[in-house]
Scaffold this motif. Structure first.
Motif, PDB file in Angstrom:
ATOM      1  N   ASN A  73       0.996  -1.173  -0.073  1.00 32.03           N
ATOM      2  CA  ASN A  73       0.081  -0.078   0.008  1.00 32.03           C
ATOM      3  C   ASN A  73       0.918   1.299   0.014  1.00 32.03           C
ATOM      4  O   ASN A  73       1.586   1.458   1.208  1.00 32.03           O
ATOM      5  CB  ASN A  73      -0.865   0.177   1.225  1.00 32.03           C
ATOM      6  N   PRO A  74       0.944   2.090  -0.967  1.00 30.85           N
ATOM      7  CA  PRO A  74       1.830   3.243  -1.026  1.00 30.85           C
ATOM      8  C   PRO A  74       1.306   4.482  -0.117  1.00 30.85           C
ATOM      9  O   PRO A  74       2.130   5.254   0.077  1.00 30.85           O
ATOM     10  CB  PRO A  74       1.885   3.786  -2.675  1.00 30.85           C
ATOM     11  N   TYR A  75       0.185   4.440   0.312  1.00 32.19           N
ATOM     12  CA  TYR A  75      -0.223   5.316   1.305  1.00 32.19           C
ATOM     13  C   TYR A  75       0.065   4.864   2.542  1.00 32.19           C
ATOM     14  O   TYR A  75      -0.237   5.647   3.443  1.00 32.19           O
ATOM     15  CB  TYR A  75      -1.821   5.453   1.139  1.00 32.19           C
ATOM     16  N   ARG A  76       0.772   3.730   2.842  1.00 32.05           N
ATOM     17  CA  ARG A  76       1.223   3.397   4.097  1.00 32.05           C
ATOM     18  C   ARG A  76       2.785   3.291   4.022  1.00 32.05           C
ATOM     19  O   ARG A  76       3.130   2.170   4.372  1.00 32.05           O
ATOM     20  CB  ARG A  76       0.547   2.438   4.849  1.00 32.05           C
ATOM     21  N   ASP A  77       3.392   4.346   3.992  1.00 31.98           N
ATOM     22  CA  ASP A  77       4.852   3.967   3.503  1.00 31.98           C
ATOM     23  C   ASP A  77       5.699   4.296   5.024  1.00 31.98           C
ATOM     24  O   ASP A  77       5.549   5.510   4.955  1.00 31.98           O
ATOM     25  CB  ASP A  77       5.306   5.005   2.427  1.00 31.98           C
ATOM     26  N   PRO A  78       6.195   3.393   5.615  1.00 30.00           N
ATOM     27  CA  PRO A  78       6.945   3.827   6.728  1.00 30.00           C
ATOM     28  C   PRO A  78       8.177   4.577   6.499  1.00 30.00           C
ATOM     29  O   PRO A  78       8.868   4.952   7.375  1.00 30.00           O
ATOM     30  CB  PRO A  78       7.327   2.215   7.326  1.00 30.00           C
ATOM     31  N   GLY A  79       8.694   4.751   5.270  1.00 26.50           N
ATOM     32  CA  GLY A  79       9.725   5.342   5.009  1.00 26.50           C
ATOM     33  C   GLY A  79       9.567   6.921   4.901  1.00 26.50           C
ATOM     34  O   GLY A  79      10.452   7.707   4.452  1.00 26.50           O
ATOM     35  N   PRO A  96       7.423  12.816   8.892  1.00 24.57           N
ATOM     36  CA  PRO A  96       7.897  14.342   9.096  1.00 24.57           C
ATOM     37  C   PRO A  96       9.324  14.496   9.758  1.00 24.57           C
ATOM     38  O   PRO A  96      10.030  15.428   9.714  1.00 24.57           O
ATOM     39  CB  PRO A  96       6.839  14.866  10.190  1.00 24.57           C
ATOM     40  N   ILE A  97       9.733  13.374  10.390  1.00 21.90           N
ATOM     41  CA  ILE A  97      10.977  13.436  11.047  1.00 21.90           C
ATOM     42  C   ILE A  97      12.274  13.207  10.252  1.00 21.90           C
ATOM     43  O   ILE A  97      13.359  13.640  10.494  1.00 21.90           O
ATOM     44  CB  ILE A  97      11.114  12.377  12.251  1.00 21.90           C
ATOM     45  N   PHE A  98      11.855  12.855   8.913  1.00 20.58           N
ATOM     46  CA  PHE A  98      12.962  12.553   8.085  1.00 20.58           C
ATOM     47  C   PHE A  98      13.037  13.781   7.149  1.00 20.58           C
ATOM     48  O   PHE A  98      12.267  14.691   7.113  1.00 20.58           O
ATOM     49  CB  PHE A  98      12.427  11.669   7.094  1.00 20.58           C
ATOM     50  N   PRO A  99      14.372  13.938   6.426  1.00 21.72           N
ATOM     51  CA  PRO A  99      14.467  14.961   5.643  1.00 21.72           C
ATOM     52  C   PRO A  99      13.698  14.990   4.317  1.00 21.72           C
ATOM     53  O   PRO A  99      13.346  14.012   3.846  1.00 21.72           O
ATOM     54  CB  PRO A  99      15.962  14.929   5.429  1.00 21.72           C
ATOM     55  N   TYR A 100      13.595  16.090   3.450  1.00 16.73           N
ATOM     56  CA  TYR A 100      13.026  16.304   2.363  1.00 16.73           C
ATOM     57  C   TYR A 100      13.716  15.280   1.488  1.00 16.73           C
ATOM     58  O   TYR A 100      15.077  15.091   1.409  1.00 16.73           O
ATOM     59  CB  TYR A 100      13.135  17.728   1.766  1.00 16.73           C
ATOM     60  N   PRO A 101      13.288  14.502   0.264  1.00 16.24           N
ATOM     61  CA  PRO A 101      11.825  14.503   0.102  1.00 16.24           C
ATOM     62  C   PRO A 101      11.294  13.248   0.828  1.00 16.24           C
ATOM     63  O   PRO A 101      10.452  12.491   0.141  1.00 16.24           O
ATOM     64  CB  PRO A 101      11.852  14.363  -1.378  1.00 16.24           C
ATOM     65  N   PHE A 102      11.388  13.038   1.833  1.00 20.19           N
ATOM     66  CA  PHE A 102      10.935  12.022   2.689  1.00 20.19           C
ATOM     67  C   PHE A 102       9.943  12.334   3.910  1.00 20.19           C
ATOM     68  O   PHE A 102       9.906  11.429   4.866  1.00 20.19           O
ATOM     69  CB  PHE A 102      11.725  10.979   3.115  1.00 20.19           C
ATOM     70  N   ASP A 103       9.716  13.535   3.942  1.00 18.52           N
ATOM     71  CA  ASP A 103       9.107  14.223   5.292  1.00 18.52           C
ATOM     72  C   ASP A 103       7.557  14.382   5.456  1.00 18.52           C
ATOM     73  O   ASP A 103       7.157  15.194   6.084  1.00 18.52           O
ATOM     74  CB  ASP A 103       9.600  15.571   5.253  1.00 18.52           C
ATOM     75  N   ALA A 104       6.996  13.643   4.211  1.00 17.77           N
ATOM     76  CA  ALA A 104       5.407  13.788   4.296  1.00 17.77           C
ATOM     77  C   ALA A 104       5.169  12.562   3.388  1.00 17.77           C
ATOM     78  O   ALA A 104       5.623  12.074   2.993  1.00 17.77           O
ATOM     79  CB  ALA A 104       5.195  15.031   3.490  1.00 17.77           C
ATOM     80  N   PRO A 105       3.744  12.205   4.056  1.00 15.63           N
ATOM     81  CA  PRO A 105       3.127  10.920   3.365  1.00 15.63           C
ATOM     82  C   PRO A 105       2.829  11.254   1.849  1.00 15.63           C
ATOM     83  O   PRO A 105       2.914  12.530   1.245  1.00 15.63           O
ATOM     84  CB  PRO A 105       1.740  10.920   4.020  1.00 15.63           C
TER      85      PRO A 105
END
Length: 360
Positions: free
Chosen positions: A75-81, A84-93
């Motif tokens: 499910n791409p809408y539940r990506d644990p990677g 918000p604690i991660f840097p851009y571009p991993f900081d949002a669902p």
């Protein structure tokens, strides 16, 4: 003397070049050739911008990751990677609908940095092809605008949305980013365009039936997408309702009513309100005034970048309000001509009387 300042070689070159531009033969260039040239240049600019941002695919990273997860049956809408604690571009669902994920699937075969630049190059190529095919040459200045440049540096979707308005066969692409695609589809789409969009959405539902639930859940967690009408002086955009019968006015009002990223790139569809090259060039110059006003007014040095949270006022003032002026200009001009005609009728023209000289 003229020969020394302007050598014969230069005069011969200009004599050969100027008739080419004056005759309009440049407008008969192959749409495919123009698309390839623009696509290659856009891909190079995008690759440079993405490299400066860390080597990922910029904003395209979300769709790129989602396409890979979907291919693995996850499910791409539940990506644990993504958190918000991660840097851009991993900081949002994932905030894109599955329609965008399906379009991104072919590019998921490449590394992130290459996928982003290839995606943007293809989007720019489709936009250039649509401009050339529809003979709307007055839209060419948008390739020099600040929204196009910012979209290139983060591999955004706005050029693809504008292309969907220029080529009837690409109308379904507008639903890849509904926040700016729906206003374009509502004002430029016909019955066939809506059928294409509906069929595309139905195909994605067949692929993953529960994706709208995950998408809406993720959208509720994000609050960084203001409505332009709520950003001062955006309330003045309601004046476009005075020309509601004009599709350009409806596009402006609808764009102003949808939440979007007020960081220049989402405003590229506003170039669809222009009617000629002068208006297109005016909007392009105004966009750069807003861009550099935002960059120079920021507290941090320009070389360190600027805070996107400071951009909305500049975007609304220098892009939205200028587009409003372009939309209202025909009414303003007719009103001024009416006032001038009324004033001339009120003041009769009297001939000057010249008294004859007294004879001495």
């Amino acid at each position: 003397m003229a020969d020394e300042r302007f050598p014969a070689a230069c005069r011969a070159r200009l004599a050969h070049t100027l008739p080419f531009w004056r005759s309009g033969r440049w407008a008969r260039l192959s749409p495919l050739g123009m698309a390839i040239a623009v696509g290659v240049i856009a891909a190079v600019i995008s690759a440079a911008g993405l490299h400066q941002r860390g080597g990922y695919a910029g904003d395209f990273t979300w769709a790129w990751r989602a396409a890979r997860l979907l291919a693995q049956g996850q499910n791409p809408y539940r990506d644990p990677g993504l958190d918000p604690i991660f840097p851009y571009p991993f900081d949002a669902p994932l905030l894109y609908p599955l329609t965008a994920v399906v379009i991104a699937a072919p590019f998921a075969l490449f590394p992130a940095w290459l996928a982003g630049s290839l995606f943007f190059g293809c989007s720019a190529a489709l936009l250039a092809y649509g401009i050339a095919r529809s003979r709307r040459w007055y839209l060419l200045p948008l390739f020099l605008s600040a929204p196009f440049y910012v979209a290139a540096t983060v591999a955004q979707w706005s050029p693809l949305v504008v292309a969907s308005a220029l080529a009837p066969g690409l109308a379904f692409l507008a639903v890849c980013k509904p926040s700016i695609g729906l206003p374009v589809l509502l004002t430029h789409g016909d019955r066939r365009s809506w059928q294409q969009a509906a069929l595309f959405v139905l195909l994605t539902l067949a692929l993953f039936p529960l994706w709208p639930l995950g998408w809406l859940h993720n959208l509720r967690t994000e609050h960084g997408y203001p409505v332009p009408l709520t950003v001062f002086p955006g309330v003045f955009l309601l004046l476009a309702l005075l020309r509601w019968r004009d599709p350009r006015a409806r596009l402006l009002v609808l764009m102003a009513c949808f939440p979007q990223r007020l960081w220049f790139y989402d405003q590229l569809p506003l170039w669809l309100v222009v009617r000629n090259g002068r208006e297109s060039l005016l909007l392009t110059v105004a966009s750069w005034i807003g861009y550099w006003g935002w960059r120079l007014a920021s507290e941090s040095p320009v070389r360190n970048g600027s805070n996107p949270a400071d951009a909305p006022v500049w975007v609304v003032t220098c892009i939205y309000l200028v587009a409003l002026g372009i939309v209202l200009w025909p009414s303003v001009r007719r009103g001024w001509e009416g006032v001038r005609a009324w004033w001339q009728d009120r003041i009769p023209v009297t001939g000057s009387t010249i008294l004859p000289r007294a004879e001495r």
